[in-house]
Design an enzyme around this catalytic site. Structure first.
Site, PDB file in Angstrom:
ATOM      1  N   ASP A   1      -1.725  54.191 -23.302  1.00  0.00           N
ATOM      2  CA  ASP A   1      -0.554  53.918 -22.474  1.00  0.00           C
ATOM      3  C   ASP A   1      -0.317  52.415 -22.320  1.00  0.00           C
ATOM      4  O   ASP A   1       0.826  51.977 -22.208  1.00  0.00           O
ATOM      5  CB  ASP A   1      -0.723  54.564 -21.100  1.00  0.00           C
ATOM      6  CG  ASP A   1      -0.536  56.077 -21.144  1.00  0.00           C
ATOM      7  OD1 ASP A   1      -0.120  56.595 -22.189  1.00  0.00           O
ATOM      8  OD2 ASP A   1      -0.813  56.735 -20.126  1.00  0.00           O
TER       9      ASP A   1
ATOM     10  N   ARG B   1      -1.346  45.224   6.752  1.00  0.00           N
ATOM     11  CA  ARG B   1      -2.612  44.531   6.533  1.00  0.00           C
ATOM     12  C   ARG B   1      -3.452  45.465   5.675  1.00  0.00           C
ATOM     13  O   ARG B   1      -3.837  46.561   6.092  1.00  0.00           O
ATOM     14  CB  ARG B   1      -3.302  44.208   7.851  1.00  0.00           C
ATOM     15  CG  ARG B   1      -2.542  43.215   8.704  1.00  0.00           C
ATOM     16  CD  ARG B   1      -3.326  42.795   9.939  1.00  0.00           C
ATOM     17  NE  ARG B   1      -4.518  42.034   9.581  1.00  0.00           N
ATOM     18  CZ  ARG B   1      -5.743  42.301  10.022  1.00  0.00           C
ATOM     19  NH1 ARG B   1      -5.956  43.344  10.815  1.00  0.00           N
ATOM     20  NH2 ARG B   1      -6.780  41.555   9.651  1.00  0.00           N
TER      21      ARG B   1
ATOM     22  N   ASP C   1       4.393  49.616 -12.609  1.00  0.00           N
ATOM     23  CA  ASP C   1       4.313  49.183 -11.220  1.00  0.00           C
ATOM     24  C   ASP C   1       4.294  47.671 -11.084  1.00  0.00           C
ATOM     25  O   ASP C   1       3.971  46.946 -12.014  1.00  0.00           O
ATOM     26  CB  ASP C   1       3.064  49.765 -10.547  1.00  0.00           C
ATOM     27  CG  ASP C   1       1.794  49.619 -11.393  1.00  0.00           C
ATOM     28  OD1 ASP C   1       1.628  48.570 -12.030  1.00  0.00           O
ATOM     29  OD2 ASP C   1       0.977  50.555 -11.424  1.00  0.00           O
TER      30      ASP C   1
ATOM     31  N   THR D   1       1.570  58.074 -11.904  1.00  0.00           N
ATOM     32  CA  THR D   1       0.336  58.678 -12.410  1.00  0.00           C
ATOM     33  C   THR D   1      -0.695  57.614 -12.762  1.00  0.00           C
ATOM     34  O   THR D   1      -1.730  57.935 -13.362  1.00  0.00           O
ATOM     35  CB  THR D   1       0.615  59.542 -13.657  1.00  0.00           C
ATOM     36  OG1 THR D   1       1.301  58.751 -14.636  1.00  0.00           O
ATOM     37  CG2 THR D   1       1.467  60.748 -13.308  1.00  0.00           C
ATOM     38  N   ALA D   2      -0.435  56.354 -12.402  1.00  0.00           N
ATOM     39  CA  ALA D   2      -1.354  55.267 -12.731  1.00  0.00           C
ATOM     40  C   ALA D   2      -2.086  54.799 -11.467  1.00  0.00           C
ATOM     41  O   ALA D   2      -2.638  55.614 -10.730  1.00  0.00           O
ATOM     42  CB  ALA D   2      -0.582  54.135 -13.412  1.00  0.00           C
ATOM     43  N   TYR D   3      -2.072  53.509 -11.199  1.00  0.00           N
ATOM     44  CA  TYR D   3      -2.807  52.949 -10.065  1.00  0.00           C
ATOM     45  C   TYR D   3      -2.373  53.594  -8.743  1.00  0.00           C
ATOM     46  O   TYR D   3      -3.179  53.861  -7.854  1.00  0.00           O
ATOM     47  CB  TYR D   3      -2.579  51.442 -10.046  1.00  0.00           C
ATOM     48  CG  TYR D   3      -3.421  50.652  -9.057  1.00  0.00           C
ATOM     49  CD1 TYR D   3      -4.500  51.205  -8.388  1.00  0.00           C
ATOM     50  CD2 TYR D   3      -3.129  49.312  -8.827  1.00  0.00           C
ATOM     51  CE1 TYR D   3      -5.265  50.464  -7.498  1.00  0.00           C
ATOM     52  CE2 TYR D   3      -3.888  48.554  -7.942  1.00  0.00           C
ATOM     53  CZ  TYR D   3      -4.949  49.131  -7.281  1.00  0.00           C
ATOM     54  OH  TYR D   3      -5.700  48.397  -6.413  1.00  0.00           O
TER      55      TYR D   3
ATOM     56  N   ALA E   1      -5.668  50.611   0.491  1.00  0.00           N
ATOM     57  CA  ALA E   1      -6.682  50.525   1.544  1.00  0.00           C
ATOM     58  C   ALA E   1      -6.137  49.846   2.795  1.00  0.00           C
ATOM     59  O   ALA E   1      -6.633  48.804   3.219  1.00  0.00           O
ATOM     60  CB  ALA E   1      -7.919  49.765   1.030  1.00  0.00           C
TER      61      ALA E   1
ATOM     62  N   LEU F   1      -1.504  56.558  -8.072  1.00  0.00           N
ATOM     63  CA  LEU F   1      -2.157  57.852  -7.872  1.00  0.00           C
ATOM     64  C   LEU F   1      -3.576  57.649  -7.331  1.00  0.00           C
ATOM     65  O   LEU F   1      -4.014  58.351  -6.411  1.00  0.00           O
ATOM     66  CB  LEU F   1      -2.188  58.636  -9.183  1.00  0.00           C
ATOM     67  CG  LEU F   1      -2.796  60.031  -9.140  1.00  0.00           C
ATOM     68  CD1 LEU F   1      -2.019  60.942  -8.209  1.00  0.00           C
ATOM     69  CD2 LEU F   1      -2.856  60.630 -10.547  1.00  0.00           C
TER      70      LEU F   1
END
Length: 298
Positions: free
Chosen positions: A80, A182, A155, A195-197, A219, A199
């Site tokens: 990809d 934050r 993205d 469907t990448a980062y 996070a 996800l």
């Protein structure tokens, strides 16, 4: 049946292959696919950077602009990441892309390497499903000056520094304040990038036909800062309010450092990427295969 795509560009990984059996194998693979395309009646050109990286001299070469101007189709061999790299550049030309998966997941390079000989001839003759994917145009604004810009198919990601604590980010959508996050960062993902980062960070899956983006905090310090889906005609602005050594990446392939007060402005590009899939292709079949749905115990 006559060929729908008589002139084909063949694109592989751009990085130079290390000397030895791996390089020889990759070179042999690309030469074999090129010969197969010629056997179907295609005029084959190799991407200039691919030819240089693999030291392949079997075919005439074209640079990216030449592929866009002259090729009827680009066949991409790799994972990809390879598709993302060339897809961003060819979107402006409207060049259709077929991906032969030499990587692992292959969400957007969906012809298996061991099966392209059965599938590709029918696609060259016009038997395929066409799939258009949105593209983002991102800019980094420092005051009134644009200090960096790039396109992204997956993205745009704003991240904290490797050794730094979390960053504080002010997010606006169409001039309306959304929230101060934050967090370790934030992802603006297209349906392709869902469907990448995104996800991995807990974002939603977006069907390619949905004209939307996902904003996914990485996070977050406040657990109520959840992913949100917005319509893709909007303008998203992410301002660096606090934190050190923040950076912005575009498809994880273009990277720039950020300062306090920098604004990352993301808009939908006027261009879209054209993927061609085998007849009968379904996005849901891809999800089941790549995410291993319906496997395991009851």
């Amino acid at each position: 049946m006559s060929l729908k795509f008589p002139r084909v560009a063949l694109v592989g990984k751009y990085t130079e292959a290390p000397a030895g059996p791996a390089a020889d194998s990759t070179r042999e693979l690309m030469a074999g696919i090129g010969q197969f395309l010629e056997d179907q009646g295609c005029e084959v050109h190799l991407a200039e950077r691919t030819a240089h990286a693999l030291e392949l001299t079997h075919f005439p070469t074209l640079d990216v602009a030449g592929i866009g101007a002259q090729a009827d189709l680009a066949v991409i061999v790799g994972g990809d990441g390879t598709m993302l790299g060339i897809g961003r550049h060819l979107a402006r030309y409207g060049t259709p892309l077929i991906g032969i998966n030499q990587g692992r997941l292959g969400f957007i390079t969906d012809l298996p390497l061991d099966g392209y000989r059965d599938t590709l001839p029918r696609m060259l003759q016009g038997e395929y499903e066409e799939d258009h994917r949105s593209l983002m145009h991102g800019k980094v604004m420092r005051g009134d000056d644009c200090v960096f810009e790039a396109f992204a198919m997956n993205d745009v990601v704003v991240n904290r520094g490797a050794a730094a604590s979390m960053v504080e980010l002010r997010v606006e959508v169409n001039g309306h304040f959304v929230a101060n996050h934050r967090a370790d960062g934030i992802i603006v993902a297209t349906p392709t990038g869902s469907t990448a980062y995104a996800l991995s960070a807990g974002g939603p899956l977006l069907h390619p036909l949905v004209p939307a983006w996902a904003l996914v905090p990485i996070a977050p310090h406040t657990l109520s800062n959840r992913p949100i889906v917005v319509a893709d005609p909007v303008e998203i602005v992410i301002e660096i309010v606090g934190g050190r050594d923040a950076s912005a990446s575009f498809d994880m392939q273009s990277l720039t450092s950020l300062l306090h007060g920098d604004r990352i402005v993301v808009r939908r590009s006027d261009h879209r990427v054209r993927f061609l899939h085998p007849r009968g292709w379904s996005y849901f079949d891809t999800l089941r295969a790549k995410l291993h749905w319906n496997e395991g115990g009851v």
